[in-house]
Enzyme design. Structure first.
Site, PDB file in Angstrom:
ATOM      1  N   SER A 198       0.835  -1.196   0.000  1.00 28.00           N
ATOM      2  CA  SER A 198       0.000   0.000   0.000  1.00 28.00           C
ATOM      3  C   SER A 198       0.877   1.255   0.000  1.00 28.00           C
ATOM      4  O   SER A 198       1.639   1.482  -0.928  1.00 28.00           O
ATOM      5  CB  SER A 198      -0.953  -0.029   1.194  1.00 28.00           C
ATOM      6  N   LYS A 209     -19.584  18.371   2.653  1.00 32.94           N
ATOM      7  CA  LYS A 209     -18.702  18.535   3.797  1.00 32.94           C
ATOM      8  C   LYS A 209     -18.653  17.252   4.622  1.00 32.94           C
ATOM      9  O   LYS A 209     -17.624  16.909   5.186  1.00 32.94           O
ATOM     10  CB  LYS A 209     -19.181  19.709   4.663  1.00 32.94           C
TER      11      LYS A 209
END
Length: 346
Positions: A172, A224
């Site tokens: 990763s 948001k």
């Protein structure tokens, strides 16, 4: 006469105590000031010399008792000859291999130290030098490892040859860093890949609703907040969250593909991991081998210097770390004894 001697003795004892107390205060003050200075100190180790020293010690230990003194004298004679004539190194050994270590956690906490070490190497390195990074990381936060990968790119931007050696894992975010190298080497059973993105969070909305607890979530901006822990998640929020993950994944793939153009990025960007041999077949790495074997081979051609920046911790913190390590070591030894006891003959 006796009283005079006793007075002199008492005065001397009081003076000694006073000097001791003043000295103790000075030492404590100096220690506090020194411990308050957490600046990193540069530590350098020339691995060629370490290797030669170990070779000599082993050669002496393996020789016959009668020959040890002769061998030791021969080593000393060689050192004296080199000292008088001046150490003349072949042109190849004028090149330097700089060795850095990076052990990453989920937050890539060591990226600040890595950045300073890279700055030091860039300032000291000359044309033809190589930087070897021994990297170990299972990945972690996107922004943290994105910064770590950008630090690795600085080496290539400075025109330095770079090699990343993976002995255990570079997955990763760890692979995001590793693929920046000109040459990527890994041990046969090192874990590599995991080119993917994952995110998860619990949602307690139904539990709170069952107990008549309301959560008011107020935002300015349509996205948001997409998924939340306490509020009621919507299908629209899930789609937006998934779209953000796909965007990050695309950035990850583009980063790897740009630095390893021969790699079939669509075939390996599935989030899977591979061991070293399979990773070599898929083009994730360039060669198999451990970092130690590679550095030993480079010692024949160049000076290999390991460098790191060490941070001085306050005395109290060092004491706490020592106690913690002692407890952990005791527990590990106990677990090993218990585990070994299962296999002992009764």
């Amino acid at each position: 006469m006796n009283e005079w001697l006793m007075d002199i003795g008492r005065f001397t004892a009081q003076l000694a105590v006073l000097i001791f107390l003043v000295g103790l205060v000075v030492v404590i003050f100096a220690r506090v000031r020194r411990d308050g200075d957490n600046r990193r100190r540069l530590r350098i180790e020339e691995l060629n010399q370490c290797q030669e020293s170990r070779r000599r010690r082993l050669a002496i230990a393996a020789s016959e008792p009668g020959a040890r003194k002769r061998l030791l004298k021969a080593f000393r004679r060689d050192d004296k000859v080199q000292g008088r004539q001046g150490r003349k190194e072949p042109d190849a050994l004028r090149k330097t291999v700089w060795v850095l270590d990076f052990h990453g956690d989920i937050k890539a906490s060591g990226v600040g130290q890595l950045a300073e070490e890279i700055s030091a190497v860039i300032a000291a390195a000359t044309e033809g030098d190589e930087v070897v990074v021994r990297l170990e990381s299972p990945g972690g936060l996107v922004h943290a490892y994105g910064l770590a990968a950008a630090q690795m790119d600085r080496l290539k931007d400075a025109g330095l040859s770079t090699t990343v050696c993976v002995d255990k894992v570079a997955a990763s975010g760890g692979y995001l860093m590793a693929c920046a190298a000109d040459q990527l080497r890994a041990a046969p059973f090192a874990v590599l890949g995991s080119i993917g993105v994952v995110a998860q969070l619990p949602n307690l909305h139904r539990l709170l609703k069952r107990h008549d607890i309301d959560i008011e979530l107020l935002t300015a901006g349509e996205y948001k907040r997409t998924l939340t822990v306490f509020g009621e998640n919507t299908e629209e929020g899930r789609k937006k969250f998934k779209a953000d993950l796909e965007n990050i994944h695309q950035l990850f793939k583009s980063h790897v593909a740009e630095r390893r153009p021969r790699l079939d990025i669509e075939a390996v960007a599935t989030g899977e991991t591979w061991y070293g041999r399979d990773a070599l077949d898929k083009g994730l790495i360039d060669a198999l081998g451990t970092s130690e074997a590679y550095l030993v081979s480079r010692m024949e051609e160049a000076r290999v210097i390991k460098m790191c920046l060490e941070t001085r911790h306050p005395m109290g913190e060092r004491l706490g770390m020592g106690i913690s390590k002692g407890i952990e070591g005791g527990i590990e030894r106990l677990m090993e004894r218990l585990d070994a006891g299962r296999w002992e003959k009764r």
